[in-house]
Design a protein around this motif. Structure first.
Motif, short mmCIF file in Angstrom:
data_model
loop_
_atom_site.label_atom_id
_atom_site.label_comp_id
_atom_site.label_asym_id
_atom_site.label_seq_id
_atom_site.Cartn_x
_atom_site.Cartn_y
_atom_site.Cartn_z
N GLY A 1 0.87 -1.15 -0.01
CA GLY A 1 -0.12 -0.04 -0.17
C GLY A 1 0.89 1.31 0.07
O GLY A 1 2.08 1.31 -0.65
N GLU B 1 -4.16 -2.70 -5.02
CA GLU B 1 -5.35 -2.93 -4.32
C GLU B 1 -5.09 -2.45 -2.90
O GLU B 1 -6.06 -1.61 -2.19
CB GLU B 1 -5.87 -4.25 -4.15
CG GLU B 1 -7.36 -4.42 -3.52
CD GLU B 1 -8.04 -5.63 -3.74
OE1 GLU B 1 -8.98 -5.85 -2.83
OE2 GLU B 1 -7.65 -6.70 -4.36
N ALA B 2 -4.07 -2.81 -2.30
CA ALA B 2 -3.57 -2.33 -0.64
C ALA B 2 -3.49 -0.67 -0.88
O ALA B 2 -4.01 0.08 0.17
CB ALA B 2 -2.32 -2.88 -0.49
N TRP C 1 -7.13 0.80 -0.89
CA TRP C 1 -7.59 0.86 0.53
C TRP C 1 -7.10 1.99 1.27
O TRP C 1 -7.85 2.75 2.08
CB TRP C 1 -7.64 -0.66 0.98
CG TRP C 1 -8.78 -1.29 0.54
CD1 TRP C 1 -8.36 -2.29 -0.35
CD2 TRP C 1 -10.21 -1.14 0.13
NE1 TRP C 1 -9.48 -3.02 -1.23
CE2 TRP C 1 -10.47 -2.37 -0.93
CE3 TRP C 1 -11.12 -0.36 0.26
CZ2 TRP C 1 -12.06 -2.24 -1.09
CZ3 TRP C 1 -12.53 -0.60 0.15
CH2 TRP C 1 -12.91 -1.64 -0.80
N ASP C 2 -5.80 2.06 1.27
CA ASP C 2 -5.09 3.33 1.93
C ASP C 2 -5.61 4.50 1.60
O ASP C 2 -6.01 5.40 2.64
CB ASP C 2 -3.59 3.04 1.87
CG ASP C 2 -2.91 2.04 2.71
OD1 ASP C 2 -3.69 1.57 3.57
OD2 ASP C 2 -1.88 1.62 2.34
N LEU D 1 -8.53 5.29 0.16
CA LEU D 1 -10.00 5.44 0.54
C LEU D 1 -10.06 5.76 2.13
O LEU D 1 -11.01 6.62 2.35
CB LEU D 1 -10.87 4.36 0.34
CG LEU D 1 -11.57 4.28 -1.13
CD1 LEU D 1 -12.93 4.94 -0.88
CD2 LEU D 1 -10.52 4.71 -2.37
N GLN D 2 -9.11 5.23 2.90
CA GLN D 2 -9.17 5.67 4.29
C GLN D 2 -8.66 7.18 4.57
O GLN D 2 -9.34 7.84 5.25
CB GLN D 2 -8.45 4.60 5.15
CG GLN D 2 -8.34 4.72 6.45
CD GLN D 2 -7.38 3.84 7.19
OE1 GLN D 2 -6.62 3.01 6.66
NE2 GLN D 2 -7.48 4.05 8.43
N GLU E 1 -16.21 -4.42 -4.99
CA GLU E 1 -15.90 -4.00 -3.65
C GLU E 1 -15.36 -2.55 -3.75
O GLU E 1 -15.91 -1.53 -2.86
CB GLU E 1 -15.32 -4.77 -2.61
CG GLU E 1 -15.19 -4.45 -1.13
CD GLU E 1 -14.38 -5.48 -0.28
OE1 GLU E 1 -14.35 -5.36 0.89
OE2 GLU E 1 -13.63 -6.37 -0.85
N GLN E 2 -14.26 -2.51 -4.32
CA GLN E 2 -13.74 -1.20 -4.59
C GLN E 2 -14.69 -0.26 -5.10
O GLN E 2 -14.52 1.06 -4.67
CB GLN E 2 -12.43 -1.44 -5.53
CG GLN E 2 -11.23 -2.22 -4.95
CD GLN E 2 -10.00 -2.42 -5.86
OE1 GLN E 2 -10.29 -3.00 -6.93
NE2 GLN E 2 -8.91 -1.87 -5.60
N ALA F 1 -17.14 0.85 -2.69
CA ALA F 1 -16.58 1.77 -1.76
C ALA F 1 -16.31 3.24 -2.27
O ALA F 1 -16.61 4.33 -1.44
CB ALA F 1 -15.13 1.30 -1.38
#
Length: 313
Positions: free
Chosen positions: A149, A175-176, A179-180, A182-183, A208-209, A212
């Motif tokens: 990430g 992908e990692a 998600w970082d 998105l957070q 899922e991505q 989100a």
């Protein structure tokens, strides 16, 4: 129907040609001015892309050269091209005007120096993608085998993006890394990404991505490169192949969160009937056969503008 296209690589092609490709000549570029006009592209995002095989010491200069060509070849020679530095300008474009804004496709040119990113922001960059396909000092890209990430430096970039109200682009990220972002990101976006649910390619987004992103009022902009549209590359790709990705995103709740990000001038292969920006209305007309006019206006421009409004940009 007017279109906002979030991604093309015309600047890279102009830079690679040493400034000898004319933006105002029809056949010079897939996203040339005459072709943008013919395709009713009202706003075009121009990416700064520096190839990974360039020496690190030359990358920032290459990025600045592309900014130079944006000003000299696109803005200065074409007074009807309006430099978008504030998103509110888009709603105020007049008939005959085209908005143009800068994006950064991978932060490789800045090395480990946030001052360089700050300079690019001041020169007009309004959307920042952390990687291209591979690893840099900020994150791993979608094709990097390690699949890590964001680094600490990458997190600092997101903080800068948030501070300056810049879009944080997840296209090309691992992908990692996705998600970082998105957070951490206040203003995420996928400027040119398709659906893994149709073609399971690392550059495409999983359901899922995508969901989100939808949940954060962010938009996903489909692109036209056949390599990311279908697994079978033996037959020519069609506009129907693009529509399948739109349909899939709609089926998982994305009807109000889909946009367009052609990747013109960065394409290797082409969709039949969608070979350059002048053909953009072929896609719009195909969409109108399957969706309401209001929905297609959303895909073409309004979903992106509504997302900006939701984020108070």
């Amino acid at each position: 129907m007017n279109v906002i296209d979030l991604h093309c690589d015309a600047l890279f092609r102009i830079w690679r040609a040493g400034g000898k490709l004319a933006f105002d000549h029809t056949d010079s570029l897939e996203a040339s001015k005459p072709r943008l006009i013919a395709g009713q592209v009202k706003v075009q995002g121009f990416a700064i892309f520096v190839p990974p095989n360039l020496k690190d010491s030359a990358k920032f200069e290459a990025a600045l050269d592309q900014v130079h060509y944006f000003y000299t070849e696109i803005l200065d020679k074409n007074p009807e091209i309006i430099h978008i530095t504030d998103w509110s300008q888009i709603r105020n474009l007049r008939d005959g005007e085209i908005g143009a804004f800068l994006t950064l496709e991978g932060v490789d040119p800045i090395g480990n120096d946030l001052h360089k990113l700050n300079l690019l922001y001041r020169l007009g960059v309004r959307s920042v993608g952390l990687t291209w396909n591979y690893a840099n000092l900020a994150a791993d890209g979608a094709l990097e085998p390690r699949g890590s990430g964001l680094t600490q430096f990458g997190k600092q970039i997101i903080e800068l993006n948030n501070e300056h109200r810049l879009l944080s682009d997840v296209s090309h990220l691992s992908e990692a890394g996705f998600w970082d972002v998105l957070q951490l990101a206040d203003y995420p976006i996928a400027s040119h990404s398709n659906a893994q649910g149709i073609y399971n390619h690392p550059r495409n987004l999983s359901d899922e991505q995508a969901q989100a992103l939808f949940a954060k009022n962010a938009t996903v902009h489909v692109l036209y490169l056949p390599d990311f549209l279908r697994s079978d590359q033996d037959e020519a790709a069609s506009i129907d192949d693009v529509l399948r990705h739109v349909e899939h995103f709609c089926s998982i709740g994305g009807v109000k969160h889909i946009g367009l990000g052609s990747d013109f001038d960065g394409l290797i292969h082409y969709v039949e009937g969608l070979e350059h920006a002048g053909h953009t209305q072929n896609l719009i007309n195909a969409l109108l056969k399957r969706y309401s006019e209001q929905e297609v206006k959303g895909f073409a421009s309004e979903n992106f503008l509504n997302s900006l409004s939701a984020h108070q940009l």
